[in-house]
Write a protein that holds these residues in place. Sequence first.
Motif, PDB file in Angstrom:
ATOM      1  N   SER A 183       3.497  -0.104 -11.519  1.00 17.55           N
ATOM      2  CA  SER A 183       2.932  -0.095 -10.167  1.00 17.55           C
ATOM      3  C   SER A 183       2.669  -1.510  -9.675  1.00 17.55           C
ATOM      4  CB  SER A 183       1.627   0.713 -10.140  1.00 17.55           C
ATOM      5  OG  SER A 183       1.871   2.071 -10.331  1.00 17.55           O
ATOM      6  N   VAL A 184       2.015  -2.307 -10.527  1.00 17.67           N
ATOM      7  CA  VAL A 184       1.718  -3.691 -10.161  1.00 17.67           C
ATOM      8  C   VAL A 184       3.006  -4.487 -10.009  1.00 17.67           C
ATOM      9  CG1 VAL A 184       0.673  -5.838 -10.969  1.00 17.67           C
ATOM     10  CG2 VAL A 184      -0.593  -3.701 -11.154  1.00 17.67           C
ATOM     11  N   ASN A 194      -3.265  -2.111  -4.145  1.00 20.22           N
ATOM     12  CA  ASN A 194      -3.444  -1.228  -5.305  1.00 20.22           C
ATOM     13  C   ASN A 194      -4.774  -0.494  -5.235  1.00 20.22           C
ATOM     14  OD1 ASN A 194      -1.558  -1.290  -7.950  1.00 20.22           O
ATOM     15  ND2 ASN A 194      -1.222  -3.126  -6.737  1.00 20.22           N
ATOM     16  N   ALA A 240       0.080   1.431 -14.639  1.00 25.31           N
ATOM     17  CA  ALA A 240      -0.385   0.196 -14.006  1.00 25.31           C
ATOM     18  C   ALA A 240       0.661  -0.901 -14.103  1.00 25.31           C
ATOM     19  CB  ALA A 240      -1.694  -0.261 -14.662  1.00 25.31           C
ATOM     20  N   TYR A 242       0.834  -1.210   0.000  1.00 24.82           N
ATOM     21  CA  TYR A 242       0.000   0.000   0.000  1.00 24.82           C
ATOM     22  C   TYR A 242       0.865   1.255   0.000  1.00 24.82           C
ATOM     23  CZ  TYR A 242      -3.217   3.584   1.794  1.00 24.82           C
ATOM     24  OH  TYR A 242      -3.943   4.737   1.969  1.00 24.82           O
ATOM     25  N   GLU A 297       2.660   1.760  -3.390  1.00 21.82           N
ATOM     26  CA  GLU A 297       1.680   2.173  -4.403  1.00 21.82           C
ATOM     27  C   GLU A 297       1.216   3.609  -4.156  1.00 21.82           C
ATOM     28  OE1 GLU A 297      -0.704   2.237  -7.655  1.00 21.82           O
ATOM     29  OE2 GLU A 297       0.814   0.762  -7.108  1.00 21.82           O
ATOM     30  N   SER A 311       1.749   6.663  -6.683  1.00 22.55           N
ATOM     31  CA  SER A 311       0.564   7.358  -7.190  1.00 22.55           C
ATOM     32  C   SER A 311       0.784   8.870  -7.220  1.00 22.55           C
ATOM     33  CB  SER A 311      -0.667   7.026  -6.344  1.00 22.55           C
ATOM     34  OG  SER A 311      -0.574   7.578  -5.035  1.00 22.55           O
ATOM     35  N   ARG A 313      -5.267  -2.664 -13.434  1.00 25.92           N
ATOM     36  CA  ARG A 313      -4.464  -3.281 -12.388  1.00 25.92           C
ATOM     37  C   ARG A 313      -4.938  -4.688 -12.057  1.00 25.92           C
ATOM     38  NH1 ARG A 313      -3.438   1.836 -12.235  1.00 25.92           N
ATOM     39  NH2 ARG A 313      -1.670   2.731 -11.107  1.00 25.92           N
ATOM     40  N   TRP A 339      -3.935  -6.849  -4.961  1.00 22.73           N
ATOM     41  CA  TRP A 339      -5.140  -6.164  -5.430  1.00 22.73           C
ATOM     42  C   TRP A 339      -5.635  -5.142  -4.414  1.00 22.73           C
ATOM     43  CZ3 TRP A 339      -8.249  -3.965  -8.472  1.00 22.73           C
ATOM     44  CH2 TRP A 339      -9.605  -3.774  -8.189  1.00 22.73           C
TER      45      TRP A 339
END
Length: 351
Positions: free
Chosen positions: A216-217, A234, A213, A76, A79, A83, A119, A231
């Motif tokens: 990030s993933v 994200n 995406a 978290y 990400e 972001s 994502r 999941w």
Amino acid sequence: MNDLSFTVPLLVWAAVTVGIGVMLAVDLIAHRDNHVIGFREAAIWSSVWIAIGLGFGVVLLLWQGADVSSTYYAGYLIEKALSIDNVFVFALVFSFFAVPDAYQHKVLFWGVIGALAFRLVFIFIGAELLQVFFWTAYLFGAFLIWTGWKMAFSNDEEVHPDHNPVVRLVKRIIPTDPKFHDANFFIRMNGRKVATLLFVVLVAIEATDLIFAVDSVAAVLAITTNTFLVWTANAFAVLGLRSLYFCLAGLLRRFQYLHYGLAVLLAFAGIKLILSETPVGKLPIPLTLGVIAGTIAVSITWSLIATRNPPAKADNQPTGTEARTTCDSDKTGHAPHASATTRGTHGKKPS
């Protein structure tokens, strides 16, 4: 790749998905009048989204224990940090197309829905590849290291949102009117349905976020390949992206060194992913959390101190992050030129 493994009932998956849908609906209803979002309102909503994201980690702590909870928090946090780079792209796109403030939230709302969809697809594909083919860890790891390097050392490359191949394709396929028509994505003109400039802006946001995406993933997969944790990390980070934009939009010029910190995080994630398939194995989660938190804190503090008393500059000569998030606009509201530093384009012109 050894990783956390625990059974997640379909009911839990469904409950989380429905919960995310409800939160999106609440956000849409709260902003259905397309009003201009001020800093105070954005700060309140950001606090709500962050509280929800952190609260979910507490739920995991009570349900599955500290290892699972700390792994979620690591995903978290990285990400959430990455972001912030999305915010630079949003500012660039909105400035380039001179999007009125009152319409920006609507674009971001539908942009976030697209981001969640992208994502979710990449999570299941990426996790499956890492589980079945161990060598993909080296590919993903090298990709993250390369992305970090490009972010750190390609900050002078120019980006033109309207040159994005997806945007150009949409303009060729869908009849488009190059104007805003309130908050409408489509209107009827001369008896046929045509897209508005606001729809083109949405496509530009979605097209750049498609690349966001991927890395990030990949960065979160470097921490864990548990699809439920990747999941949720994200999803809860992306849910607050709109409010984060309105909170930080006026402060972007102060974050001129943040991209170095994000570059370090991407490179660290890549190294971590590669090491997971060597005798070294996966690095401890406490170490990962420490590196993520420390890197973010140092880069933000460094930026704020360095821009505390910025030197006087000549008019129309923005520098640093300001140059990456502003563009010269004529009196008609059109922006003939813009430049940006984003991992979303990896320092390349999207021609």
